[in-house]
Enzyme design. Structure first.
Site, PDB file in Angstrom:
ATOM      1  N   GLU A   1       8.638   8.315  13.585  1.00 29.56           N
ATOM      2  CA  GLU A   1       8.860   7.844  12.222  1.00 29.56           C
ATOM      3  C   GLU A   1       8.698   8.936  11.177  1.00 29.56           C
ATOM      4  O   GLU A   1       7.763   9.736  11.227  1.00 29.56           O
ATOM      5  CB  GLU A   1       7.880   6.705  11.927  1.00 29.56           C
TER       6      GLU A   1
ATOM      7  N   ASP B   1      10.927  -1.155   2.214  1.00 27.51           N
ATOM      8  CA  ASP B   1       9.907  -2.119   1.825  1.00 27.51           C
ATOM      9  C   ASP B   1      10.434  -2.936   0.650  1.00 27.51           C
ATOM     10  O   ASP B   1      10.677  -2.393  -0.422  1.00 27.51           O
ATOM     11  CB  ASP B   1       8.633  -1.365   1.428  1.00 27.51           C
TER      12      ASP B   1
ATOM     13  N   HIS C   1       8.339  -1.915   6.072  1.00 28.97           N
ATOM     14  CA  HIS C   1       6.992  -1.452   5.760  1.00 28.97           C
ATOM     15  C   HIS C   1       6.312  -2.493   4.883  1.00 28.97           C
ATOM     16  O   HIS C   1       6.960  -3.277   4.203  1.00 28.97           O
ATOM     17  CB  HIS C   1       7.098  -0.118   5.002  1.00 28.97           C
TER      18      HIS C   1
ATOM     19  N   GLU D   1       5.810  -4.926  10.011  1.00 29.10           N
ATOM     20  CA  GLU D   1       4.582  -4.167  10.144  1.00 29.10           C
ATOM     21  C   GLU D   1       3.382  -5.085   9.911  1.00 29.10           C
ATOM     22  O   GLU D   1       3.492  -6.147   9.312  1.00 29.10           O
ATOM     23  CB  GLU D   1       4.577  -3.025   9.123  1.00 29.10           C
TER      24      GLU D   1
ATOM     25  N   LYS E   1       0.972   1.493  16.251  1.00 26.64           N
ATOM     26  CA  LYS E   1       1.485   2.737  15.677  1.00 26.64           C
ATOM     27  C   LYS E   1       0.316   3.616  15.283  1.00 26.64           C
ATOM     28  O   LYS E   1      -0.713   3.123  14.818  1.00 26.64           O
ATOM     29  CB  LYS E   1       2.369   2.453  14.459  1.00 26.64           C
TER      30      LYS E   1
ATOM     31  N   LYS F   1      -0.787   7.708  13.499  1.00 27.92           N
ATOM     32  CA  LYS F   1      -0.352   8.805  12.661  1.00 27.92           C
ATOM     33  C   LYS F   1      -0.319  10.117  13.449  1.00 27.92           C
ATOM     34  O   LYS F   1      -1.125  10.338  14.355  1.00 27.92           O
ATOM     35  CB  LYS F   1      -1.281   8.961  11.457  1.00 27.92           C
TER      36      LYS F   1
ATOM     37  N   ASN G   1       0.829  -1.199   0.000  1.00 24.33           N
ATOM     38  CA  ASN G   1       0.000   0.000   0.000  1.00 24.33           C
ATOM     39  C   ASN G   1       0.868   1.256   0.000  1.00 24.33           C
ATOM     40  O   ASN G   1       2.029   1.234   0.390  1.00 24.33           O
ATOM     41  CB  ASN G   1      -0.917  -0.003   1.227  1.00 24.33           C
TER      42      ASN G   1
ATOM     43  N   ASP H   1       3.988   8.209  13.551  1.00 21.04           N
ATOM     44  CA  ASP H   1       4.443   8.300  12.162  1.00 21.04           C
ATOM     45  C   ASP H   1       3.920   9.588  11.541  1.00 21.04           C
ATOM     46  O   ASP H   1       2.705   9.781  11.442  1.00 21.04           O
ATOM     47  CB  ASP H   1       3.923   7.082  11.393  1.00 21.04           C
TER      48      ASP H   1
ATOM     49  N   GLU I   1      10.897   3.738   4.427  1.00 21.46           N
ATOM     50  CA  GLU I   1       9.885   3.063   3.611  1.00 21.46           C
ATOM     51  C   GLU I   1       9.753   3.694   2.235  1.00 21.46           C
ATOM     52  O   GLU I   1       9.234   3.055   1.315  1.00 21.46           O
ATOM     53  CB  GLU I   1       8.531   3.061   4.308  1.00 21.46           C
TER      54      GLU I   1
END
Length: 389
Positions: A238, A291, A321, A340, A181, A183, A53, A212, A264
């Protein structure tokens, strides 16, 4: 052996969630099936791939450039010395032929999707879980039996209040996660600190909550958040600034006493080399989140791990990620620091095998050969409906 067919389709994973930078209202992914002429147990060996994603479907690049290059190649040039299996490194060289250095952009995602499907094929033909194959070929011979995972979420939802954030965190703990986690960055600092306080009322342990910013901040704001977050001693802070602004990352590392995390949105081993040269990353505490799918696949990811080794970092610094089975196999086979997970969003691509629930913040590697997609029913339904059996 040879590849006999390649099928790609776009699949929507749209939702109304937002992070500090983007909305996911039109997010989609590419799904890919690479079919071979090899039969095991009466069934054709097929490798499956998709992109993580945060980047969109790669239909144009795959169909117009990389898949034709792959399917038109001499089949023997893609195989290992035995001729009975693919060589992922030779495949990678083939699909990257006539590509200039640099300019990674979206092509790194398209190549990563192919790479995932190729590793799925290789492990299936060898009759082993990918984690076992990686440990035997490139690790110490034995994969980690379980991998530490954290629940990624805490997005900004429409009309969200602290109670909905707390309920989300509570659901993660009830599902077996011990770390989560959330945002930050779409609200002012004081508002985000109140959201963090609310989440910690549920999570309990500050060291089990990461935050993050998704690259949102300029230097001044990144440092203000660093100072505001310092007393919390969170799991990590992050992606404070733009992923290629190594000066912002260095300044944050100088100001923030706890762990930082980034990577990531770095898509090559050269990017990782520059992060480690100029970003101030600290081997004793900081986390690298490259990632494997978004960055040209596992072939390139192993080059990234070499850059870490040269500069005194351990594979345990890496927590990729993506939140999917491919990254999980890599974590177990190459003994990374964790993985993750997306329990609530991006279904069915996030999450792991049906047979391996989250237990005390860890997930086991199933016995299924290949990446193990066949042990994730809702994902296989998407593959079958989109790509055909």
């Amino acid at each position: 052996m040879k590849l006999t067919d390649a099928r790609e389709q776009r699949v929507s994973i749209a939702s109304e969630i937002e992070n500090a930078f983007i909305s996911f209202a039109s997010m989609d992914v590419s799904v890919l099936a690479l079919e071979t002429d090899v039969t095991i147990g009466g069934r054709k060996v097929i490798g499956y791939g998709f992109n993580s994603n945060g980047r969109y479907a790669q239909s144009g690049l795959l169909r117009e450039r990389f898949l034709p290059r792959l399917m038109e190649a001499d089949p023997t040039s893609l195989c290992d010395e035995t001729g009975r299996n693919l060589d992922p490194f030779r495949v990678w060289d083939t699909v990257m032929k006539n590509e200039k250095p640099g300019g990674h952009g979206e092509r790194s995602v398209a190549v990563g999707i192919i790479d995932m499907a190729v590793w799925d094929i290789v492990a299936k033909i060898e009759g082993k879980p990918l984690a076992v194959l990686l440990a035997e070929r490139y690790g110490d011979g034995t994969p980690d039996p379980t991998v530490s995972v954290y629940a990624a979420g805490g997005y900004y939802y429409p009309q969200e209040d602290h109670r909905s954030l707390q309920e989300e965190m509570r659901n993660y703990l009830d599902a077996g996660y011990t770390a989560t986690k959330m945002k930050i960055g779409a609200a002012p600092l004081e508002g985000d600190l109140r959201r963090i306080d609310a989440a910690l009322e549920v999570v309990g342990n500050n060291a089990c909550l990461a935050v993050d910013a998704n690259g949102r901040f300029d230097t001044e704001t990144a440092l203000a958040y660093a100072r505001g977050l310092n007393p919390y001693q969170l799991k990590w802070y992050e992606e404070a600034g733009d992923p290629l602004d190594y000066e912002v990352q260095r300044r944050v590392c100088e100001t923030y006493a706890g762990s930082t995390a980034t990577g990531e949105n770095l898509f090559s081993h050269q990017d990782v080399r520059n992060l480690l040269r100029y970003g101030g990353m600290r081997a004793d505490r900081d986390v690298l989140q490259m990632d494997p799918v978004l960055s040209y696949g596992l072939v390139e990811y192993m080059r990234m791990l070499e850059e870490l080794k040269i500069r005194g970092f351990s594979p345990r610094n890496c927590v990729p990620h993506g939140g999917h089975q491919f990254a999980l196999n890599i974590c177990a086979g190459l003994k990374l620091g964790g993985n993750e997970s997306y329990p609530k969003v991006f279904a069915p691509f996030g999450g792991f095998a049906d047979s391996t629930p989250i237990e005390q913040g860890r997930v086991a590697i199933p016995d299924a050969i290949g990446i193990g997609f066949e042990d994730k029913r809702n994902l296989m339904q998407v593959f079958d409906q989109s790509l055909g059996k």
